[in-house]
Design an enzyme around this catalytic site. Structure first.
Site, mmCIF file in Angstrom:
data_model
loop_
_atom_site.group_PDB
_atom_site.id
_atom_site.type_symbol
_atom_site.label_atom_id
_atom_site.label_comp_id
_atom_site.label_asym_id
_atom_site.label_seq_id
_atom_site.Cartn_x
_atom_site.Cartn_y
_atom_site.Cartn_z
ATOM 1 N N HIS A 64 -34.639 -59.038 -33.864
ATOM 2 C CA HIS A 64 -34.563 -57.366 -33.251
ATOM 3 C C HIS A 64 -34.454 -57.367 -31.581
ATOM 4 C CE1 HIS A 64 -36.018 -56.526 -37.624
ATOM 5 N NE2 HIS A 64 -34.768 -56.039 -37.602
ATOM 6 N N GLU A 121 -28.318 -50.651 -30.045
ATOM 7 C CA GLU A 121 -27.976 -52.326 -29.948
ATOM 8 C C GLU A 121 -26.962 -52.261 -29.620
ATOM 9 O OE1 GLU A 121 -29.750 -52.464 -34.511
ATOM 10 O OE2 GLU A 121 -30.794 -53.673 -33.742
ATOM 11 N N ARG A 146 -23.031 -59.963 -31.855
ATOM 12 C CA ARG A 146 -24.053 -59.974 -31.879
ATOM 13 C C ARG A 146 -24.845 -60.989 -33.200
ATOM 14 N NH1 ARG A 146 -28.190 -56.023 -35.257
ATOM 15 N NH2 ARG A 146 -29.733 -57.108 -35.278
ATOM 16 N N ASN A 151 -20.861 -56.952 -34.836
ATOM 17 C CA ASN A 151 -21.849 -57.084 -35.802
ATOM 18 C C ASN A 151 -21.594 -57.564 -37.328
ATOM 19 O OD1 ASN A 151 -24.484 -57.320 -36.931
ATOM 20 N ND2 ASN A 151 -25.447 -55.677 -36.302
ATOM 21 N N ARG A 159 -36.544 -57.553 -47.438
ATOM 22 C CA ARG A 159 -37.443 -59.467 -47.557
ATOM 23 C C ARG A 159 -38.657 -59.161 -47.585
ATOM 24 N NH1 ARG A 159 -34.424 -60.011 -41.947
ATOM 25 N NH2 ARG A 159 -32.730 -57.949 -42.502
#
Ligand code: ADP
Length: 387
Positions: A177, A373, A89, A10, A237
């Site tokens: 996600h 993940e 990813r 990732n 964000r």
């Protein structure tokens, strides 16, 4: 024959999070770690599953050299297993990629075309893909997408009310996600099979944050849209914003697109509101009113979206928290659930304080599930290795 090892990657601009699994019927995690400060004096943090992590200086390295360093130091944990599969990813799979895909030159070229849709993530993801292909030319390389889980969205949740041609040009609500939602949905099916066909809302609350309505294991609606900016406020964000604000910034404040990008992605959210930090632990510990207000806004938006997600599937049978904040912040979970009896949501304070799996005292299940993940990626590679 010793089964091979699977490396998951990732990659960000200056970091690579990784894990290594032994391939097999179900991948077994061996190693997890991160390389930070790539391009500067990089640090490799590595350890076995759940164990103490070692921190090793590896000097000024490129992404490719960092990957080689990971493998050199991972040798101690691998009992001679060679890396035969690598899973990446990749944040954006666009319209076409609804499942993991084997990476070849043509696929990479299509993923490069999606870079403008995720300018802060996709180029780094793909740089790591290229580096890994050079470093491990014989390994099977698979891309797993954050958008893929949402490709089953009904059309109304896939579009904006722009002239139709924009939809055809790819201006859609992609949702992100997805790897986390896929993992958590799988865990729900395993832990609570009676919820498998239920109306579930998953709140992934980490540095990035979003929510997803899941029915029959499929995404029905989600809070993130065209980019990973929309929906909930996040660490840095902004989350949902009236597009008129952007016009105002451009026309009246004469801000450039780079300045606006920096503002919306890096200076807003919890950090911007508090004027302090994007770290929820620090905000919770602070006695400054701005810290409390930042948490209040975060919670307010989660509660609003919770109502919206429940409405989008005609009710709610379970609310599931995951991500660094969702899994660890009893305060945020309590504030989200307060006064939510009208949705059947009420939680036990002791269970909540302990980050227990089951929190509910009302008719709607409320659960805390640790997301993973990397495991979703490792499973995709494992499946490819097993043909
Ligand atoms: P990322 O999206 O970068 O993977 P994480 O899922 O690790 O982020 O979440 C990071 C967030 O989780 C940070 O805001 C951090 O403060 C928060 N967090 C981690 N542990 C706790 C805790 N014990 N209490 C409150 N917040 C926590």
């Amino acid at each position: 024959m010793t089964p091979g090892a699977i490396l998951t990657i990732n990659a960000g601009s200056s970091s690579i999070k990784f894990s290594i699994y032994s391939a097999g019927e179900e991948p077994v995690e061996r190693v997890r770690g991160e390389v930070e400060d790539i391009g500067d004096d990089a640090i490799l943090e590595i350890g076995d599953h759940g164990g103490e992590k070692r921190r090793i200086g590896i000097g000024r390295v490129s992404h490719e050299a960092a990957l080689t360093a990971i493998l050199d130091h991972a040798d101690d944990f691998l009992d001679g297993q060679a890396v035969t599969g690598i899973g990446h990813r990749v944040v954006h799979g666009g319209v076409d990629f609804a499942r993991p895909v084997r990476l070849d030159d043509a696929t990479i070229a299509r993923l490069v075309e999606l870079e403008p849709l995720a300018p802060l993530h996709q180029p780094h993801n793909l740089a790591a893909v290229r580096a890994a292909r050079r470093a491990f030319p014989d390994a099977v390389q698979i891309a797993c997408f954050d958008t893929a889980f949402h490709r089953a969205h009904p059309w109304v949740n896939d579009t904006f009310a722009l002239p139709r041609e924009w939809y055809d040009r790819g201006v859609r609500r992609y949702g992100f996600h997805g790897l986390s939602y896929e993992y958590v949905s799988g865990e729900i099916a395993r832990i609570a099979p009676e919820l498998q066909h239920g109306r579930v809302v998953i709140a992934h609350l980490g540095n990035g944050a979003s929510m997803c309505a899941v029915r029959d294991g499929r995404s029905v609606a989600s809070t993130m849209g065209f980019t990973a900016l929309d929906g909930l406020p996040m660490g840095t964000r902004c989350g949902q914003l009236d597009p008129g604000v952007l016009l105002y910034m451009m026309d009246h404040e004469k801000m450039t697109s780079d300045q606006i990008t920096d503002l919306l992605y890096r200076k807003s959210g919890l950090k911007g509101l508090s004027g302090m930090t994007n770290d929820m632990r620090e905000l919770e510990a602070s006695d400054r009113p701005e810290a409390a207000e930042a948490i209040d806004y975060f919670v307010f938006r989660i509660r609003r979206e919770l109502g919206a997600m429940a409405a989008s599937q005609g009710g709610i049978d379970a609310l599931v928290f995951c991500g660094g904040i969702g899994e660890n912040s009893a305060l945020v979970r309590r504030k989200v659930c307060e006064g939510m009896e009208w949705l059947g949501i009420a939680i036990d304070e002791t269970a909540n304080a302990e980050n227990a799996l089951e929190l509910a005292t009302g008719k709607t299940r409320v659960m805390v599930i640790r997301t993973d993940e990397e495991r979703v990626i490792a499973r995709a590679v494992n499946a490819a290795l097993n043909g």
